[in-house]
Design an enzyme around this catalytic site. Structure first.
Site, PDB file in Angstrom:
ATOM      1  N   GLU A 143       0.834  -1.203   0.000  1.00  0.00           N
ATOM      2  CA  GLU A 143       0.000   0.000   0.000  1.00  0.00           C
ATOM      3  C   GLU A 143       0.870   1.254   0.000  1.00  0.00           C
ATOM      4  O   GLU A 143       2.061   1.191   0.313  1.00  0.00           O
ATOM      5  CB  GLU A 143      -0.943   0.010   1.204  1.00  0.00           C
ATOM      6  CG  GLU A 143      -0.266   0.021   2.555  1.00  0.00           C
ATOM      7  CD  GLU A 143       0.097  -1.363   3.063  1.00  0.00           C
ATOM      8  OE1 GLU A 143       0.543  -1.463   4.218  1.00  0.00           O
ATOM      9  OE2 GLU A 143      -0.047  -2.345   2.309  1.00  0.00           O
ATOM     10  N   GLU A 181      17.091 -22.435  -5.423  1.00  0.00           N
ATOM     11  CA  GLU A 181      16.377 -22.417  -6.694  1.00  0.00           C
ATOM     12  C   GLU A 181      17.185 -23.085  -7.811  1.00  0.00           C
ATOM     13  O   GLU A 181      16.618 -23.686  -8.713  1.00  0.00           O
ATOM     14  CB  GLU A 181      16.055 -20.972  -7.095  1.00  0.00           C
ATOM     15  CG  GLU A 181      15.081 -20.270  -6.164  1.00  0.00           C
ATOM     16  CD  GLU A 181      13.684 -20.873  -6.207  1.00  0.00           C
ATOM     17  OE1 GLU A 181      13.322 -21.481  -7.232  1.00  0.00           O
ATOM     18  OE2 GLU A 181      12.958 -20.739  -5.214  1.00  0.00           O
ATOM     19  N   ASP A 224      16.171 -38.165  14.874  1.00  0.00           N
ATOM     20  CA  ASP A 224      17.233 -37.484  15.604  1.00  0.00           C
ATOM     21  C   ASP A 224      18.044 -36.538  14.726  1.00  0.00           C
ATOM     22  O   ASP A 224      18.654 -35.595  15.214  1.00  0.00           O
ATOM     23  CB  ASP A 224      18.177 -38.506  16.239  1.00  0.00           C
ATOM     24  CG  ASP A 224      17.511 -39.264  17.381  1.00  0.00           C
ATOM     25  OD1 ASP A 224      16.520 -38.744  17.925  1.00  0.00           O
ATOM     26  OD2 ASP A 224      17.987 -40.367  17.704  1.00  0.00           O
ATOM     27  N   GLU A 252      14.547 -31.842  12.071  1.00  0.00           N
ATOM     28  CA  GLU A 252      13.188 -31.451  12.485  1.00  0.00           C
ATOM     29  C   GLU A 252      12.573 -30.638  11.354  1.00  0.00           C
ATOM     30  O   GLU A 252      13.173 -29.687  10.853  1.00  0.00           O
ATOM     31  CB  GLU A 252      13.219 -30.623  13.766  1.00  0.00           C
ATOM     32  CG  GLU A 252      11.846 -30.357  14.349  1.00  0.00           C
ATOM     33  CD  GLU A 252      11.192 -31.606  14.907  1.00  0.00           C
ATOM     34  OE1 GLU A 252       9.995 -31.833  14.589  1.00  0.00           O
ATOM     35  OE2 GLU A 252      11.854 -32.358  15.659  1.00  0.00           O
ATOM     36  N   PHE A 258      17.278 -34.658  17.711  1.00  0.00           N
ATOM     37  CA  PHE A 258      15.988 -33.972  17.746  1.00  0.00           C
ATOM     38  C   PHE A 258      14.801 -34.846  18.150  1.00  0.00           C
ATOM     39  O   PHE A 258      13.658 -34.411  18.048  1.00  0.00           O
ATOM     40  CB  PHE A 258      15.740 -33.283  16.418  1.00  0.00           C
ATOM     41  CG  PHE A 258      16.535 -32.003  16.275  1.00  0.00           C
ATOM     42  CD1 PHE A 258      17.179 -31.441  17.375  1.00  0.00           C
ATOM     43  CD2 PHE A 258      16.645 -31.370  15.052  1.00  0.00           C
ATOM     44  CE1 PHE A 258      17.907 -30.277  17.263  1.00  0.00           C
ATOM     45  CE2 PHE A 258      17.365 -30.191  14.928  1.00  0.00           C
ATOM     46  CZ  PHE A 258      18.007 -29.646  16.031  1.00  0.00           C
ATOM     47  N   GLU A 274      10.553 -31.313  20.621  1.00  0.00           N
ATOM     48  CA  GLU A 274       9.149 -31.509  20.266  1.00  0.00           C
ATOM     49  C   GLU A 274       8.412 -30.180  20.419  1.00  0.00           C
ATOM     50  O   GLU A 274       8.961 -29.196  20.915  1.00  0.00           O
ATOM     51  CB  GLU A 274       8.506 -32.591  21.141  1.00  0.00           C
ATOM     52  CG  GLU A 274       9.140 -33.963  20.988  1.00  0.00           C
ATOM     53  CD  GLU A 274       9.011 -34.528  19.583  1.00  0.00           C
ATOM     54  OE1 GLU A 274       7.950 -34.309  18.942  1.00  0.00           O
ATOM     55  OE2 GLU A 274       9.962 -35.166  19.106  1.00  0.00           O
ATOM     56  N   HIS A 294      16.024 -38.231  25.613  1.00  0.00           N
ATOM     57  CA  HIS A 294      15.108 -37.506  24.732  1.00  0.00           C
ATOM     58  C   HIS A 294      13.712 -37.423  25.323  1.00  0.00           C
ATOM     59  O   HIS A 294      13.208 -38.403  25.905  1.00  0.00           O
ATOM     60  CB  HIS A 294      15.029 -38.194  23.362  1.00  0.00           C
ATOM     61  CG  HIS A 294      16.318 -38.180  22.604  1.00  0.00           C
ATOM     62  ND1 HIS A 294      16.484 -38.820  21.401  1.00  0.00           N
ATOM     63  CD2 HIS A 294      17.510 -37.578  22.881  1.00  0.00           C
ATOM     64  CE1 HIS A 294      17.713 -38.633  20.963  1.00  0.00           C
ATOM     65  NE2 HIS A 294      18.361 -37.889  21.850  1.00  0.00           N
ATOM     66  N   ASP A 351      10.979 -37.492  23.779  1.00  0.00           N
ATOM     67  CA  ASP A 351      10.009 -38.394  23.131  1.00  0.00           C
ATOM     68  C   ASP A 351      10.031 -39.791  23.727  1.00  0.00           C
ATOM     69  O   ASP A 351       9.244 -40.657  23.318  1.00  0.00           O
ATOM     70  CB  ASP A 351      10.232 -38.445  21.612  1.00  0.00           C
ATOM     71  CG  ASP A 351      11.529 -39.141  21.197  1.00  0.00           C
ATOM     72  OD1 ASP A 351      12.352 -39.457  22.079  1.00  0.00           O
ATOM     73  OD2 ASP A 351      11.711 -39.356  19.980  1.00  0.00           O
ATOM     74  N   CYS A 366      11.571 -42.640  17.003  1.00  0.00           N
ATOM     75  CA  CYS A 366      12.990 -42.366  16.746  1.00  0.00           C
ATOM     76  C   CYS A 366      13.376 -42.725  15.319  1.00  0.00           C
ATOM     77  O   CYS A 366      14.263 -42.101  14.739  1.00  0.00           O
ATOM     78  CB  CYS A 366      13.866 -43.160  17.707  1.00  0.00           C
ATOM     79  SG  CYS A 366      13.488 -42.908  19.450  1.00  0.00           S
TER      80      CYS A 366
END
Length: 686
Positions: free
Chosen positions: A134, A161, A370, A373, A427, A431, A491, A493, A668
Site C-alpha cells: 500500500e 532455486e 534425531d 526437524e 531432535f 518436540e 530424549h 520423546d 525415533c
C-alpha cells in the site's frame, strides 16, 4: 535549492533578497524560516502572499487576520511552510510564496521570493500484511505483534532455486534472483510524484546499517527500464545471462544511488532475508530512503529527507502431532524389514505418502527423527517448508542438505563445537505442543519442548546452547525446558507425546507411567495370570513372567525413581501448557536403570509405547510384546481402550530387534513433514 528534513520536522532555511530561490519541498515536510534573523536591517513589519496549494503558519500567531497587510515582526517570529495534506504534485507545477518586509511607518524595504517545487516521495512495503504494498502506510517504519498489529514480513531465502548451487540461496555468494526466485523475496516500492527529474545536485539513495546488511539483501527490478529494451534486442542465449535484478544493498554495499522514477512512477525492489532471528539478532531490519544533496563538488552530501521501512524476518516454526501429515520418512537397513512392513501398512491405511531412504542414502543410520526437524517459514506473499538440521551429524547428515534442500524447500542449521554436542542435541529431544492457553496467555502455535539436565545437576548433559538460543529467538513458540537427562538417550520423546482428541483442548498429552504399568501387572497377578510372560515368542530374548517382574524389588525401586522424574516433568507440563489432569493419559510402561560410564540412567524395559508416530487418527505404536490373556497382549489391549475412546486407531509395529534393542522406537526411526498452521505467526500477541 535547499535541504528538507524528515517528515513531520522543519527544515531551517535562509532567505535571499537578490534572486527568487527555488526549494524542493517534499510533501509532508515543512520549511522553517526565522523571519527576524533573515530580515533586512531596519525591518519592523512583514507580510506573506502565496499560491493556493501552499499552507503556512506563523508563530507566535499575529493579531492581524489578513497576512497580506503588514504584521509586526518580533524577535521570535517564525514562518512554517508546507503543502496541503492530500496535495498531489504536478510534473510542471511550481508553487510560490513571497515575504515582503517593511521598515518604520510600514515603508517597503524588499521582497524575498520562494519557488516551491513539490515532490511526493515514499518507500512502501506491505505494512498491513495483506499481500499488497500500500502507499505510504503510517505504520511502515515500525513493528507491532498481534491481529491489530503492523509491519512488513520478509522470508529467509534458505531454499535453493538452482541445482548448480550447493548452498541455500541466502548463503550463496554472488546469488542474484531470477523471475522464479522472486517469490521468496518481499516487495518494496519507491513511489514518486512531482518534477520530471531532480536537479540542483539532488539524488535518491537507499541505505542500511552495517548490522542489518548481514541480515538482508536488496535487489532492484530493471525489467521495465531501458535495460530491458536493450536486452530485448539480444539473442536469447545472451539475454538469459543478463541480470534484470541487480544488487542494490548488501554487506559490501551499505548505500547506493537509485534512479528517480519521475512523475507518478514507481521503482520496485525485492528484499531477501539472509538470517533467522537468533541471540544476536532480534529479527528486525530497517531500510532507509534518503533524498540527499551535494551543493558543490568536493563537498559531502547532506540528507534532505529520509523515509524508512521496517521488516521482521519470519521465524522458523515447528509443527505438532495434531497437524495433518504430508509426508512420512523412514530408513531401510539390513535388519529392519519387519519395521518397514509395519510402517508401510500404517501409512497405506492413513492415506499419506511414505518415503523410504535406502541404505546408500542413510549409510546405515536409521535414526531419522534425531537427525532433523521439519518446520516452515511463512509470509503474506509465500511460505515453504524448512528443515532444521541437528548438530548430531550422524551418517544421515547429508540427507537434509543434499536431498531435502531445493526449490521451495529450505534448510537451516546451527553449528556447535563437536565437544559440546551430546545425545540431547538429537531432535528426538525437540518436540512442540499443540496450541495452548496458559493463564489467559495464548500460544496459538504451541510451545517448543526440549530436554535438559535437572537444575541441580552439576555434570549433566544439556542441549547445546547455540540451538537453545536459536529456538528462543523465534519467539512465537516460547520453549519449555523439561528434565530428560535421567534417560540413557535423554530424549523427551521417550516419556511423552501428543495425540489429537475431539474434545477439551483438542489433544491429549500421553505420559509414560511405571505406576500404570505396575497396576496392570498387579491386576494380572491377582486375576491368576502371574505366569503370563512378556517377550514370549521373541528370538534371542528370554521371556519374563508377571510374577518375576513383581518380585524384583530392585526393578521396582528403579521404576519409582523413573516415576518421580516423569512426575517432575508432569508438573512442569501442566503449569507451562495450562493442562489439567483430564488432559493427560498415563501409558503403562516400565523402565530399568543401566550403567553408562559412571552414571545410572533409564531405558525402556519393554518397547516404549509412548514413542509412537501420529498420522491423523492413525497411531503407529511400538509392539510391546506384553503378557497375553486369552491370546491377546494385555498392554496392547490397554492402549487400544485408551486411544479408541479418542477416535484413534492403533497399529502395533514390531521394532524390537531393529530399534528397541538399540535404545530407540518407532518415533525415533521415523519423521513426518506436516501441513503448516492456518494461523499466521505475526498475529501472535507477545
Amino acid at each position: 535549492m535547499v535541504d528538507v528534513v524528515s517528515k513531520n520536522n522543519d527544515l531551517t532555511c535562509r532567505l535571499n533578497f537578490k534572486d527568487p530561490m527555488q526549494f524542493l519541498l517534499v510533501v509532508g515536510t515543512t520549511l522553517r524560516v526565522n523571519l527576524d534573523r533573515d530580515a533586512p536591517p531596519g525591518c519592523k513589519f512583514f507580510s506573506v502572499k502565496c499560491s493556493q496549494n501552499v499552507l503556512y503558519t506563523i508563530s507566535p500567531t499575529p493579531n492581524e487576520t489578513s497576512h497580506l497587510s503588514p504584521m509586526l515582526l518580533s524577535g521570535n517570529t517564525v514562518l512554517h511552510i508546507g503543502t496541503k495534506r492530500h496535495f498531489h504534485p504536478s510534473p510542471s507545477y511550481k508553487e510560490k510564496l513571497t515575504i515582503r518586509f517593511y521598515g518604520e511607518k510600514k515603508a517597503f524595504i524588499g521582497d524575498a521570493q520562494l519557488e516551491l517545487v513539490p515532490l511526493e516521495l515514499s518507500l512502501d512495503v506491505d505494512a498491513d500484511r495483506d499481500g499488497v504494498v500500500e502507499r505510504n502506510n503510517p505504520n511502515k517504519a515500525s513493528w507491532k505483534w498481534g491481529p491489530d498489529g503492523h509491519g512488513a514480513v520478509v522470508l529467509v531465502n534458505c531454499d535453493r532455486e538452482s541445482y548448480y548451487h550447493e548452498k541455500p540461496d541466502c548463503q550463496t555468494k554472488g546469488h542474484k534472483p531470477n523471475q522464479t526466485a522472486l517469490k521468496d523475496c518481499a516487495t518494496m516500492v519507491l513511489r514518486t510524484s512531482g518534477p520530471p527529474n531532480l536537479s540542483g545536485g539532488y539524488k535518491l539513495t537507499l541505505h542500511i546499517s552495517q548490522g542489518d546488511s548481514e541480515c538482508i539483501r536488496v535487489y532492484r527490478d530493471e525489467t521495465e527500464d531501458e535495460a530491458r529494451i536493450t536486452k530485448a534486442k539480444m539473442p536469447i542465449f545472451i539475454r538469459q545471462c543478463v541480470n534484470e535484478f541487480p544488487l542494490v544493498l548488501s554487506s559490501e554495499v551499505l548505500s547506493q544511488e537509485v534512479p528517480y522514477p519521475g512523475p507518478d512512477q514507481e521503482l520496485i525492489f525485492y528484499v531477501e532475508g539472509l538470517r533467522f532471528p537468533d541471540k544476536d539478532f532480534d529479527g528486525l531490519v530497517t531500510i532507509n530512503l534518503s533524498l540527499v544533496r551535494t551543493s558543490r563538488k568536493g563537498v559531502p552530501e547532506t540528507p534532505v529527507f529520509t523515509d524508512k521501512v521496517v521488516f521482521r524476518v519470519s521465524p522458523w516454526i515447528m509443527t505438532p502431532n495434531t497437524l495433518q501429515p504430508q509426508e512420512v520418512f523412514i530408513c531401510s537397513t539390513s535388519d529392519n524389514y519387519q519395521f518397514l512392513k509395519g510402517m508401510q501398512d500404517l501409512v497405506d491405511r492413513s492415506g499419506h505418502k511414505l518415503k523410504i531412504l535406502q541404505e546408500y542414502k542413510n549409510r546405515g543410520d536409521r535414526w531419522i527423527q534425531d537427525e532433523l526437524e521439519f518446520g516452515y517459514v511463512d509470509s503474506p506473499y509465500h511460505r515453504f517448508p524448512v528443515v532444521l538440521d541437528s548438530p548430531r551429524d550422524g551418517d544421515l547428515d547429508y540427507f537434509p542438505y543434499g536431498d531435502l534442500l531445493g526449490r521451495d524447500f529450505g534448510y537451516v542449521k546451527r553449528e556447535a563445537q563437536r565437544d559440546a554436542v551430546s545425545s540431547l542435541d538429537s531432535f528426538g529431544n525437540l518436540e512442540v505442543s499443540p496450541p495452548v492457553t496458559v493463564n489467559g496467555k495464548k500460544y496459538p502455535l504451541g510451545r517448543i519442548l526440549i530436554g535438559v539436565a535437572f537444575p541441580t545437576t552439576t555434570n549433566g548433559r544439556n542441549m547445546t546452547q547455540v540451538v537453545q538460543d536459536f529456538l528462543w529467538a523465534q519467539k512465537v513458540q516460547e520453549p519449555v525446558a523439561l528434565y530428560s537427562d535421567w534417560l540413557v538417550v535423554g530424549h523427551v520423546d521417550e516419556f511423552m507425546t501428543f495425540v489429537p482428541a475431539p474434545d477439551r483442548k483438542g489433544f491429549r498429552l500421553l505420559l509414560a507411567s511405571p505406576h500404570a504399568g505396575y497396576k496392570i501387572f498387579k491386576k494380572l497377578q491377582n486375576d491368576g495370570h502371574g505366569q503370563a510372560k512378556i517377550f514370549e515368542g521373541l528370538k534371542d530374548e528370554k521371556p519374563v513372567t508377571v510374577d518375576k517382574i513383581l518380585s524384583d524389588d530392585r526393578l521396582r525401586l528403579q521404576n519409582e525413581y523413573v516415576q518421580d522424574c516423569i512426575d517432575w516433568n508432569r508438573d512442569v507440563l501442566k503449569k507451562e501448557l495450562g493442562l489439567d489432569e483430564e488432559d493427560i493419559i498415563d501409558l503403562p510402561i516400565l523402565f530399568k536403570l543401566v550403567t553408562k560410564g559412571k552414571q545410572e540412567r533409564a531405558v525402556a524395559y519393554y518397547p516404549d509405547m509412548v514413542n509412537m508416530i501420529v498420522l491423523g487418527k492413525h497411531l503407529g505404536i511400538p509392539k510391546p510384546f506384553g503378557p497375553k490373556v486369552n491370546g491377546r497382549c494385555v498392554l496392547e489391549a490397554k492402549m487400544c481402550s485408551l486411544m479408541e475412546g479418542l477416535g484413534l486407531t492403533c497399529t502395533f509395529i514390531d521394532d524390537f530387534a531393529s530399534y528397541h534393542k538399540l535404545l530407540g522406537e518407532v518415533h525415533c526411526g521415523s519423521n513426518v513433514r506436516r501441513k503448516p498452521f492456518d494461523f499466521k505467526w505475526w498475529n501472535v500477541e507477545l
